[in-house]
Design an enzyme around this catalytic site. Sequence first.
Site, PDB file in Angstrom:
ATOM      1  N   TRP A  76       5.870 -16.189   7.358  1.00 18.65           N
ATOM      2  CA  TRP A  76       5.658 -16.527   5.896  1.00 18.65           C
ATOM      3  C   TRP A  76       6.992 -17.288   5.692  1.00 18.65           C
ATOM      4  CZ3 TRP A  76       1.229 -16.158   4.046  1.00 18.65           C
ATOM      5  CH2 TRP A  76       0.200 -15.400   4.599  1.00 18.65           C
ATOM      6  N   ASP A 145      11.216 -13.227  -1.074  1.00 24.35           N
ATOM      7  CA  ASP A 145       9.931 -12.956  -0.881  1.00 24.35           C
ATOM      8  C   ASP A 145       9.824 -11.465  -0.549  1.00 24.35           C
ATOM      9  OD1 ASP A 145       7.412 -12.589  -0.397  1.00 24.35           O
ATOM     10  OD2 ASP A 145       6.950 -14.016   1.014  1.00 24.35           O
ATOM     11  N   LYS A 169       0.385  -5.385  -1.755  1.00 23.06           N
ATOM     12  CA  LYS A 169       0.854  -4.260  -0.554  1.00 23.06           C
ATOM     13  C   LYS A 169       1.256  -2.953  -1.276  1.00 23.06           C
ATOM     14  CE  LYS A 169       0.674  -7.541   2.599  1.00 23.06           C
ATOM     15  NZ  LYS A 169      -0.629  -7.485   3.527  1.00 23.06           N
TER      16      LYS A 169
END
Lengths: 334, 334
Positions: A76, A145, A169
């Site tokens: 990511w 992030d 999440k």
Amino acid sequence: MLDYEGSGMSVMEMTHRSKTFLEIIREAERLLRELMNVPLNYKILFLQGGATLQFSAVPMNLYRKGKADYIITGQWAKKAADEGARYLEARCVSTSKDKNFTYIPADGPEAFDGDADYCHFTTNNTVYGTRFASLPETRAPLVADMSSCILSEVYDVSKFGLIYAGAQKNIGPAGLTVVIVREDLIGNALPSTPLILDYKTHADDESLHNTPPTYAVYIAMLMFRWLKEQGGVAAMQRQNEAKAKLLYDCIDGSSFYESHIAPRDRSLMNILFFTRSEELDKKFVKEATAEGLVSLGGYRTVGGMRASVYNAMPYEGVEKLVGFMKDFEAKNSR
Amino acid sequence: MLDYEGSGMSVMEMTHRSKTFLEIIREAERLLRELMNVPLNYKILFLQGGATLQFSAVPMNLYRKGKADYIITGQWAKKAADEGARYLEARCVSTSKDKNFTYIPADGPEAFDGDADYCHFTTNNTVYGTRFASLPETRAPLVADMSSCILSEVYDVSKFGLIYAGAQKNIGPAGLTVVIVREDLIGNALPSTPLILDYKTHADDESLHNTPPTYAVYIAMLMFRWLKEQGGVAAMQRQNEAKAKLLYDCIDGSSFYESHIAPRDRSLMNILFFTRSEELDKKFVKEATAEGLVSLGGYRTVGGMRASVYNAMPYEGVEKLVGFMKDFEAKNSR
């Protein structure tokens, strides 16, 4: 669900300009500010498009001199850097690629460009099971992030320039993205920035410039209320540390399972472990699924097992997993 | 809601990579293709960010020679054109601004640039209560913002280059945007296009490049199923025409209420009407609200009353409103 506080409507049906919805989004903002202790010179924005859209929005909004530092600790982080490179000079200043992302690099301040427009990193790496235990040592604004660890442990927001997180999440349903951004970083977006990607558009309009994902904001607000009732982020962190300890102790205390991550860098949210063979890993996942312990397969490029123990996973769920691990070990040890 | 087909999870909790969710998003795509008779050379994308994000995505993706035609029939059309002008020469070729957007311009082909990259228009104008009864006569690819009328009447998709719609009026919860785009228009986005705004990213990956708004997609799929059971879009159009006729007949048959829109240009979705004074309009809205007839106030810049009779509003709801209108007229006529 079908009748919100006597309005005769579900929140799903309400206009985002209704007084009811305004109260919901304002309560969500207030609760998140309280839970994360967000200073008043930071805006909290409720957006759409996922963390991936922020990979573009961050460079488009924070471009000043045209250079940014990226720390690559997983796929990511790599994607964020690749997208950043389309707008500015996105320098990979630090990476753990040499050991397949099994650690967090411990670079000192000399690794970073203090004059960079920002330094981007991924606080928790879901695929590889690592986590930054301390913040990168740079003078440039930190951009994080936090999609997979927001609200799971205490962060000092004042140390960041910008924090973003997809909600799916630890916050609520997919389709909501939270951005927490220091006010001085708002208002200088690149000319080609789409209106909806310019933080100023949303900051000026309390996240109501266009229709927000109303139901997702509502669920997030309920989740923030629940978190507060649980004792807030500090209490959640204690529970997450206890859950992680239970699992890592089981792994480290056995010669059957192993972790590839150095203890200091281990994720509290995504706990990876392996047996001695791929075949046995597969057997583990299959038998665990039959016991109702689902989604334990490791990421396809990594293999092994991955227990994702986000805030919503209770301690008892981890106890059940550890019990299963011990049984499985007993049955399958040579 | 809490346990989808025995999975033990709500769709809200599921990973978008699960087989269950793949089935949901594929069924949604299949049903929408069937309902709108979308040709096979068009992609259907389930995105985030609302119609407003498409105001940017359209010019970024469809830029070829750098010129586009915009028809300005209201404030949303204007916003789309303003955003378009940030990326290309966005020419206002046709507008009804001279009469405060109370009609749809009837320009012939000579008004348009057949070589424009596209011609953008808003099929239904929620604020002003107008609707295009026929399509603009241009050779350029038609791009339509159908946010407020998608699935409310039959459109020949093959006549369009691209159709987009925020889901919150006729499809499902806010936070989902549907884009239907002809394949030859995909794959030539401007270099500065954020990855997530490039249609190619989503077309290549079945709208699963990043986490889609899973629960909103699920609700949309249920809505598509329901629409099919109702007889599809043609049946919905018949019902919408009947609902609109009931209301417009009441308005036209009275000397108490009036419509400012020429019959041919009247919206089937947003039906505007006025009494002889602002004061009486306010009284109408207040008393209607007390009767459970909510959200009837006109848009703040327009005033009067606006009945939004989207697909979800049954014929009986409109009958109830017409009954109230007649009572109100009887009590308040001089």
